[in-house]
Every structure is written in C-alpha cells, then in structure tokens.
Design a protein around this motif. Structure first.
Motif, short mmCIF file in Angstrom:
data_model
loop_
_atom_site.label_atom_id
_atom_site.label_comp_id
_atom_site.label_asym_id
_atom_site.label_seq_id
_atom_site.Cartn_x
_atom_site.Cartn_y
_atom_site.Cartn_z
N PRO A 80 -9.46 7.30 -13.60
CA PRO A 80 -9.09 5.95 -13.14
C PRO A 80 -8.17 6.01 -11.92
O PRO A 80 -8.14 5.09 -11.11
CB PRO A 80 -8.37 5.34 -14.34
CG PRO A 80 -8.86 6.12 -15.52
CD PRO A 80 -9.08 7.51 -15.01
N MET A 81 -7.41 7.11 -11.79
CA MET A 81 -6.52 7.25 -10.64
C MET A 81 -7.31 7.32 -9.34
O MET A 81 -6.86 6.80 -8.31
CB MET A 81 -5.64 8.50 -10.80
CG MET A 81 -4.61 8.65 -9.69
SD MET A 81 -3.55 10.08 -9.98
CE MET A 81 -2.90 10.35 -8.33
N LEU A 82 -8.48 7.94 -9.36
CA LEU A 82 -9.31 8.00 -8.17
C LEU A 82 -9.76 6.60 -7.76
O LEU A 82 -9.76 6.25 -6.57
CB LEU A 82 -10.52 8.91 -8.40
CG LEU A 82 -11.53 9.01 -7.25
CD1 LEU A 82 -10.85 9.47 -5.97
CD2 LEU A 82 -12.67 9.96 -7.63
N PHE B 20 3.07 9.61 -10.18
CA PHE B 20 2.46 9.72 -11.51
C PHE B 20 1.83 11.08 -11.72
O PHE B 20 2.04 11.72 -12.75
CB PHE B 20 1.38 8.65 -11.71
CG PHE B 20 0.56 8.90 -12.95
CD1 PHE B 20 1.03 8.52 -14.20
CD2 PHE B 20 -0.65 9.57 -12.88
CE1 PHE B 20 0.30 8.79 -15.35
CE2 PHE B 20 -1.39 9.85 -14.02
CZ PHE B 20 -0.91 9.45 -15.27
N ASN B 21 1.06 11.53 -10.74
CA ASN B 21 0.36 12.81 -10.92
C ASN B 21 1.34 13.96 -11.11
O ASN B 21 1.18 14.78 -12.02
CB ASN B 21 -0.55 13.09 -9.73
CG ASN B 21 -1.25 14.43 -9.87
OD1 ASN B 21 -2.12 14.61 -10.69
ND2 ASN B 21 -0.82 15.39 -9.07
N LEU B 22 2.36 14.02 -10.25
CA LEU B 22 3.32 15.12 -10.37
C LEU B 22 4.09 15.03 -11.68
O LEU B 22 4.27 16.04 -12.37
CB LEU B 22 4.30 15.11 -9.19
CG LEU B 22 5.41 16.17 -9.27
CD1 LEU B 22 4.82 17.57 -9.22
CD2 LEU B 22 6.42 15.97 -8.15
N ARG B 23 4.54 13.84 -12.04
CA ARG B 23 5.33 13.67 -13.25
C ARG B 23 4.50 14.00 -14.50
O ARG B 23 5.01 14.63 -15.43
CB ARG B 23 5.88 12.25 -13.33
CG ARG B 23 6.88 11.91 -12.24
CD ARG B 23 8.18 12.67 -12.43
NE ARG B 23 9.12 12.41 -11.35
CZ ARG B 23 10.40 12.74 -11.41
NH1 ARG B 23 10.89 13.32 -12.49
NH2 ARG B 23 11.20 12.50 -10.39
N PRO C 78 0.78 -1.25 0.00
CA PRO C 78 0.00 0.00 0.00
C PRO C 78 0.81 1.29 0.00
O PRO C 78 0.50 2.22 -0.76
CB PRO C 78 -0.85 -0.13 1.27
CG PRO C 78 -1.03 -1.60 1.43
CD PRO C 78 0.28 -2.21 0.99
N ALA C 79 1.85 1.36 0.82
CA ALA C 79 2.64 2.60 0.89
C ALA C 79 3.37 2.86 -0.43
O ALA C 79 3.40 4.00 -0.92
CB ALA C 79 3.65 2.54 2.04
N GLU C 80 3.92 1.82 -1.03
CA GLU C 80 4.59 1.98 -2.32
C GLU C 80 3.59 2.34 -3.41
O GLU C 80 3.88 3.16 -4.29
CB GLU C 80 5.33 0.70 -2.69
CG GLU C 80 6.56 0.42 -1.85
CD GLU C 80 7.28 -0.84 -2.31
OE1 GLU C 80 7.27 -1.11 -3.53
OE2 GLU C 80 7.83 -1.55 -1.46
N ALA C 81 2.42 1.72 -3.35
CA ALA C 81 1.39 2.02 -4.34
C ALA C 81 0.95 3.48 -4.24
O ALA C 81 0.79 4.16 -5.26
CB ALA C 81 0.19 1.10 -4.13
N MET C 82 0.79 3.97 -3.02
CA MET C 82 0.39 5.36 -2.83
C MET C 82 1.47 6.31 -3.35
O MET C 82 1.18 7.31 -4.03
CB MET C 82 0.11 5.63 -1.36
CG MET C 82 -0.48 7.00 -1.06
SD MET C 82 -2.11 7.27 -1.83
CE MET C 82 -3.10 6.04 -0.95
N ALA C 83 2.72 6.01 -3.05
CA ALA C 83 3.82 6.84 -3.54
C ALA C 83 3.87 6.83 -5.06
O ALA C 83 4.19 7.86 -5.69
CB ALA C 83 5.14 6.35 -2.96
N SER C 84 3.54 5.70 -5.66
CA SER C 84 3.53 5.60 -7.12
C SER C 84 2.44 6.48 -7.71
O SER C 84 2.64 7.14 -8.74
CB SER C 84 3.32 4.15 -7.53
OG SER C 84 3.27 4.02 -8.94
N LEU C 85 1.28 6.52 -7.09
CA LEU C 85 0.19 7.37 -7.57
C LEU C 85 0.55 8.85 -7.44
O LEU C 85 0.25 9.65 -8.32
CB LEU C 85 -1.10 7.06 -6.79
CG LEU C 85 -1.69 5.67 -7.01
CD1 LEU C 85 -2.89 5.43 -6.09
CD2 LEU C 85 -2.11 5.48 -8.47
N VAL C 86 1.18 9.19 -6.33
CA VAL C 86 1.64 10.57 -6.13
C VAL C 86 2.64 10.94 -7.22
O VAL C 86 2.55 12.02 -7.83
CB VAL C 86 2.28 10.72 -4.73
CG1 VAL C 86 3.07 12.02 -4.64
CG2 VAL C 86 1.21 10.67 -3.65
#
Length: 213
Positions: free
Chosen positions: A137-139, A99-102, A89-97
């Motif tokens: 889809p990110m939501l 993606f959005n910034l990048r 979960p923590a890695e997945a959340m960091a990945s979503l963060v």
C-alpha cells in the motif's frame, strides 16, 4: 502452497498453539535462517511438539513460507494505516520515508527474513498463493503523493514510483541490516534513537532533494 489446516477451521486452543509455533519460528528463522533452524528447537520454544508442528504446517519449508507471508502481512497492515492525503506533498513524502525506516528499525527480524529469502532467490515466496496480497500500500500512497507534488509544482515530473520506492526501501534496509558492522567501523552506535532520527532526516533530505523540479 498453503498451510495444511486453514486457521479459520481451527479451535481457539489450536489457533493459539499454531500462533505460538509461528512466533517461535520467526525468532529461530531470523536468527539462523531456514536451513540452520531445527524443527525440534522451534517446537520446544513454542511449548509444542514436532507432531503438532507438522500437523499444522506440513514441513519446515511450509512453515518458513507461512512465517514469511505473515511478516509481509504485518508490515502491509501498518502501511494501510498510513494517512498522508491531508499533508502537503513534501511532508507526505517525508512521512512515508520515516515510516519505512522506523518500521524496519523496529523489526530487524523482517530484514533478516528478506535477506535469507533472497539467498534462496525467492524460491519459497514464488510458491506463495498470497503474493498479490503482498503488494505494498505504501507504493500506492507514494504514487499519489508524487502526482500531487508534480501537480503543485514542488516535485519534478516523470519520477518512476517503483524505482523511488525501491530506493527508499534500500536506504532504510541497508542501514538496519548492516547496523552492527557500520557501528563497529565508524565507532558509534547506530541503533540509538538519536542515530535513527539522524538517518531519517538524511533520507528525507536525499529523497526530497531528488524530487525538486
């Protein structure tokens, strides 16, 4: 509303011309907004003429809406490629963060379009026939990660996925939208790879800190 001539009914040459107009309009609209852009300049940039532009889109307003819809669709297409189900979960959340910034940093034109549409109070987006397709889809991915994290005891319960999603968007959007003024105020370039990586790490820390039980 919609485009006067659906793309699937056009010849290959007409589709190419239509897309050149959309690409040119994206640049013009991102630089000057809908009100400040001129159809003549868009047509010239596209190597087309005003007659063709009006034939495909009907008006500058309809062209603006089509460009806006296409910009949303492009981001949503990349969001659908995100694969975080196999990550903790923590890695997945960091990945979503990340993606959005990048994505935002790679596409400042998307930020510019959204800023302009908000000045219009979403008057054009509200007319879109494709708003349901603009759902992120990110939501949905974020909601799943929150549930997994809560079940594993690494995230707190009761987090509003929509509010967290908006916060993640804001933390990236504000940075990119204001990168020039912030760089000037703080005397450092904020659009370099190192600066963006630092911002990514900071946002991940903020979000994960908020989510701790």
């Amino acid at each position: 509303m919609g485009v006067s001539s659906p793309a699937h009914q056009l010849s290959a040459r007409a589709k190419a011309t239509r897309q050149r107009i959309l690409d040119a309009a994206l640049v013009e609209f991102a630089e000057k907004g809908m009100a400040g852009s001129r159809v003549d300049e868009i047509a010239a940039r596209a190597g087309a003429n005003k007659r063709m532009l009006y034939a495909y889109f009907g008006s500058k307003e309809e062209l603006w809406l089509t460009v806006l819809e296409q910009a949303y669709a492009a981001k949503r297409a990349e969001e659908r490629e995100l694969s975080v189900d196999s990550l903790p979960p923590a890695e997945a959340m960091a990945s979503l963060v990340a993606f959005n910034l990048r994505y935002t940093s790679r596409h400042p034109e998307f930020v510019a379009l959204l800023n302009q549409e908000n000045l219009h109070r979403a008057a054009y987006l509200q007319r879109s026939e494709h708003v349901p397709a603009l759902y992120s889809p990110m939501l949905a991915a974020l909601t799943t990660v929150l549930r997994r994290g809560a079940a594993a005891g690494v995230f707190r319960d009761g987090v509003d996925a929509m509010q967290l999603y908006i916060s993640i968007l804001a933390l990236g959007h504000f940075y990119v939208a204001n990168r020039h003024t912030l760089s000037t105020i703080f005397g450092t370039k904020l659009d370099t790879e190192a600066a963006i990586a630092a911002r990514e790490a900071h946002i991940a820390d903020v979000v994960l800190g908020f989510l701790r039980p």
